[in-house]
Design a protein around this motif. Structure first.
Motif, short mmCIF file in Angstrom:
data_model
loop_
_atom_site.label_atom_id
_atom_site.label_comp_id
_atom_site.label_asym_id
_atom_site.label_seq_id
_atom_site.Cartn_x
_atom_site.Cartn_y
_atom_site.Cartn_z
N CYS A 1 0.89 -1.36 0.45
CA CYS A 1 -0.44 0.07 -0.12
C CYS A 1 0.42 0.94 0.20
O CYS A 1 1.64 1.60 0.63
N ASP A 2 0.91 2.31 -0.55
CA ASP A 2 1.42 3.47 -0.53
C ASP A 2 0.99 4.16 0.24
O ASP A 2 1.47 5.53 0.38
N ASN A 3 0.04 4.07 1.53
CA ASN A 3 0.33 4.32 2.24
C ASN A 3 1.21 4.47 3.28
O ASN A 3 1.10 3.22 3.76
N GLU A 4 2.03 5.78 3.38
CA GLU A 4 3.18 4.77 4.36
C GLU A 4 2.61 4.48 5.73
O GLU A 4 3.46 4.11 6.98
N CYS B 1 -0.06 2.81 6.32
CA CYS B 1 -0.95 1.35 6.42
C CYS B 1 -0.46 0.59 7.80
O CYS B 1 0.52 -0.31 8.02
N GLN C 1 0.95 -5.77 -11.56
CA GLN C 1 1.10 -4.54 -10.72
C GLN C 1 0.50 -3.60 -11.29
O GLN C 1 0.60 -3.00 -12.37
N LYS D 1 0.25 0.69 -12.60
CA LYS D 1 1.45 1.44 -12.72
C LYS D 1 1.51 2.66 -12.25
O LYS D 1 2.13 3.48 -11.63
N ASN D 2 0.23 3.06 -11.51
CA ASN D 2 0.04 4.32 -10.44
C ASN D 2 0.35 3.80 -9.48
O ASN D 2 0.06 2.44 -8.90
N LYS D 3 -0.27 5.09 -8.48
CA LYS D 3 -0.10 4.95 -6.96
C LYS D 3 -1.07 3.21 -6.38
O LYS D 3 -2.15 3.34 -7.14
N TRP D 4 -1.22 2.65 -5.32
CA TRP D 4 -2.39 2.08 -4.80
C TRP D 4 -2.44 2.08 -3.91
O TRP D 4 -1.31 2.02 -2.63
N TYR D 5 -4.09 1.87 -3.24
CA TYR D 5 -3.43 2.08 -1.74
C TYR D 5 -4.89 0.65 -1.24
O TYR D 5 -5.58 0.33 -2.20
N GLN E 1 -7.92 3.20 1.25
CA GLN E 1 -8.82 4.51 -0.35
C GLN E 1 -10.47 4.75 0.84
O GLN E 1 -10.58 6.24 0.50
#
Length: 204
Positions: A165-168, A170, A185, A187-191, A196
């Motif tokens: 998760c791109d939330n540090e 998380c 995977q 291509k952009n940020k994923w949460y 989310q």
């Protein structure tokens, strides 16, 4: 049995609060979806009623707003599905853990006098067999080191392809592709579904 059952009871103590929080989020999404659908319906009626009295540019602007409303409704529905999956996986993980503890208890007491006196089929094995019949991933049947860290919505060890998760902040960090409906995977940020949901709540 005391040791691992105490650990299980400690882990399940937080389950009611987790479920209450997620069901509250689900209710908020229901209200939001209902409101969005009502607004889209009103805009459609107004568009049809006033279509002959508006310019082409005005009609285009109204149609764009209606389409945006439809997209928002679909996005809310997708978030509800993700949240429902998370709720299911959370409860299912606790049930699997209970199955594991019951299986361990049966193994430890297999040679006890009490065990020998029981009739076949009365030792809880029927329940375990029912649970095993609906397991979807053979990885869950692999032996697990109790000291190995667990991840994902399913609270299982690391295996296969995983995504962070791109939330540090998380609390879970890593997720199995299959548990979050990914095949490749992003291509952009994923949460993850939980993060989310929190981000969407803060934006409102």
């Amino acid at each position: 049995m005391t040791g691992y059952m105490e650990q299980y009871l400690e882990s399940v103590e937080t389950l009611p609060s987790q479920l209450k929080r997620n069901f509250s989020l689900m209710r908020e999404l229901d209200i939001q979806a209902e409101s969005e659908s009502r607004q889209v319906e009103e805009k459609c009626r107004a568009f049809l009623k006033e279509m002959t009295r508006t310019t082409q540019k005005e009609r285009k602007d109204r149609l764009d707003k209606i389409q945006a409303g439809f997209r928002n409704t679909v996005e809310i529905g997708d978030r509800k599905v993700s949240l429902a999956i998370e709720i299911y996986e959370t409860v299912d993980a606790h049930i699997r853990k209970l199955d594991e503890n019951l299986s361990q208890f049966d193994s430890e007491n297999a040679d006890s006098p009490e065990k020998k006196k029981r009739k076949k089929g009365e030792d809880g094995g029927g329940y375990k067999k029912k649970r095993e019949s609906i397991r979807r991933d053979p990885v869950e049947d692999m032996p697990v080191d109790p000291n190995e860290p667990t991840y994902c919505l399913c609270h299982q060890v690391s295996y296969g392809e995983m995504i962070a998760c791109d939330n540090e902040d998380c609390p879970t960090e890593w997720f199995h592709f299959g548990c979050v409906n990914l095949t490749e995977q992003p291509k952009n940020k994923w949460y993850c579904p939980r993060c989310q949901m929190e981000m969407d709540r803060k934006r409102r």
